[in-house]
Design a protein around this motif. Structure first.
Motif, PDB file in Angstrom:
ATOM      1  N   ASN A 118     -15.582 -32.579 -22.627  1.00  0.00           N
ATOM      2  CA  ASN A 118     -15.134 -31.248 -23.055  1.00  0.00           C
ATOM      3  C   ASN A 118     -14.143 -31.302 -24.216  1.00  0.00           C
ATOM      4  N   ARG A 119     -14.088 -32.464 -24.884  1.00  0.00           N
ATOM      5  CA  ARG A 119     -13.351 -32.652 -26.131  1.00  0.00           C
ATOM      6  C   ARG A 119     -11.838 -32.435 -25.990  1.00  0.00           C
ATOM      7  N   MET A 142      -2.940 -30.716 -20.931  1.00  0.00           N
ATOM      8  CA  MET A 142      -3.978 -31.266 -21.799  1.00  0.00           C
ATOM      9  C   MET A 142      -4.507 -30.173 -22.722  1.00  0.00           C
ATOM     10  N   SER A 143      -4.619 -30.464 -24.004  1.00  0.00           N
ATOM     11  CA  SER A 143      -5.062 -29.462 -24.980  1.00  0.00           C
ATOM     12  C   SER A 143      -6.528 -29.672 -25.339  1.00  0.00           C
ATOM     13  N   ALA A 149     -13.480 -24.394 -23.488  1.00  0.00           N
ATOM     14  CA  ALA A 149     -13.509 -25.809 -23.121  1.00  0.00           C
ATOM     15  C   ALA A 149     -12.454 -26.112 -22.061  1.00  0.00           C
ATOM     16  N   ALA A 150     -11.290 -25.487 -22.179  1.00  0.00           N
ATOM     17  CA  ALA A 150     -10.226 -25.699 -21.187  1.00  0.00           C
ATOM     18  C   ALA A 150     -10.638 -25.151 -19.829  1.00  0.00           C
ATOM     19  N   LYS A 151     -11.229 -23.972 -19.803  1.00  0.00           N
ATOM     20  CA  LYS A 151     -11.630 -23.364 -18.533  1.00  0.00           C
ATOM     21  C   LYS A 151     -12.738 -24.166 -17.870  1.00  0.00           C
ATOM     22  N   ILE A 152     -13.721 -24.610 -18.656  1.00  0.00           N
ATOM     23  CA  ILE A 152     -14.799 -25.425 -18.095  1.00  0.00           C
ATOM     24  C   ILE A 152     -14.230 -26.699 -17.474  1.00  0.00           C
ATOM     25  N   ARG A 188      -6.076 -22.521 -24.276  1.00  0.00           N
ATOM     26  CA  ARG A 188      -6.820 -23.746 -24.591  1.00  0.00           C
ATOM     27  C   ARG A 188      -6.179 -24.987 -23.974  1.00  0.00           C
ATOM     28  N   TYR A 189      -5.403 -24.795 -22.939  1.00  0.00           N
ATOM     29  CA  TYR A 189      -4.748 -25.901 -22.250  1.00  0.00           C
ATOM     30  C   TYR A 189      -5.159 -25.938 -20.781  1.00  0.00           C
ATOM     31  N   VAL A 190      -5.123 -27.121 -20.203  1.00  0.00           N
ATOM     32  CA  VAL A 190      -5.276 -27.295 -18.762  1.00  0.00           C
ATOM     33  C   VAL A 190      -3.970 -27.868 -18.233  1.00  0.00           C
TER      34      VAL A 190
END
Length: 229
Positions: A118-119, A142-143, A149-152, A188-190
């Motif tokens: 997820n890059r 994590m960015s 992409a963050a949600k996935i 865009r962060y987890v």
């Protein structure tokens, strides 16, 4: 499940160290009231949990961030985050930052390929200690290139064991009465928060855990607004 801005977060038990099993828990609906530190949250099981949905945890739904977002356009680093102090109404939590790491790539943190797929671009890892060392927390931010992409990634991590991300297990308690992971996306962060606590801090751990995760996610939302303003 905790509501954090536009995203959500779910609990999972730690797979190691300690007696808790390797299992991702189903999520629960958020509490509608703001808990106090002296509230009596459900105790974490020290044996295999039942198959039914676990009791609803007391969890904050709206908090003001306690950390200051970095300047626009700057990459995230662990130096942005100091000791954690949270005060809101009658709720107060404190934790000492004992270590921090900044990663220019997520490859070294990825043990099952989820972050790379997820890059994930870069990450920070933070270690905290509270209640005289009876509670330890490890937190990763994590960015990713975008919110989707963050949600996935957050959704996928919620279905995996605690070993999907290589967090600093040496900064957790070697044995514990409470041991869980809480993770979720914030723009865009987890944000992923691991908390372990011994028997003396077990009853304080669920609220501490919920507020630390939510406060960090709220500050990240503020950071995202700064970066896009």
């Amino acid at each position: 499940m905790l509501v954090v801005g536009g995203g959500a977060a779910a609990y999972a038990y730690l797979s190691a160290p300690g007696p808790a099993p390797t299992v991702a828990l189903p999520s629960t609906s958020p509490s509608t009231s703001s808990p106090s530190e002296s509230a009596s949250p459900p105790q974490a099981p020290t044996t295999a949990p039942p198959q039914s949905t676990p009791p609803e945890s007391t969890s904050p739904t709206n908090t003001q961030p306690t950390s200051t977002p970095a300047q626009s356009g700057t990459p995230i680093t662990h130096n942005e985050f100091d000791d954690w102090t949270f005060t809101q109404g009658g709720v107060k939590f404190e934790a000492d930052k004992v270590a921090g790491w900044t990663y220019s790539s997520c490859k070294g943190l990825d043990s099952q390929g989820v972050l790379v797929k997820n890059r994930c671009q870069r990450a920070v890892q933070l270690a905290y200690s509270a209640y005289g060392g009876h509670l330890k927390a490890v937190q990763l931010v994590m960015s990713f290139p975008n919110d989707q992409a963050a949600k996935i990634t957050a959704d996928r991590l919620a279905t995996l064991s605690s070993n999907a991300v290589k967090w600093r297990q040496d900064k957790a308690l070697p044995s514990y009465a409470y041991g869980k992971i809480l993770s979720g996306s914030a723009k865009r962060y987890v944000v992923m928060t691991i908390v372990t606590a011994d028997k003396s801090a077990r009853t304080k751990a669920p609220n501490f855990h919920a507020y630390l995760q939510t406060d960090r996610a709220t500050s990240i939302l503020s950071r995202g607004q700064t970066l896009t303003s």
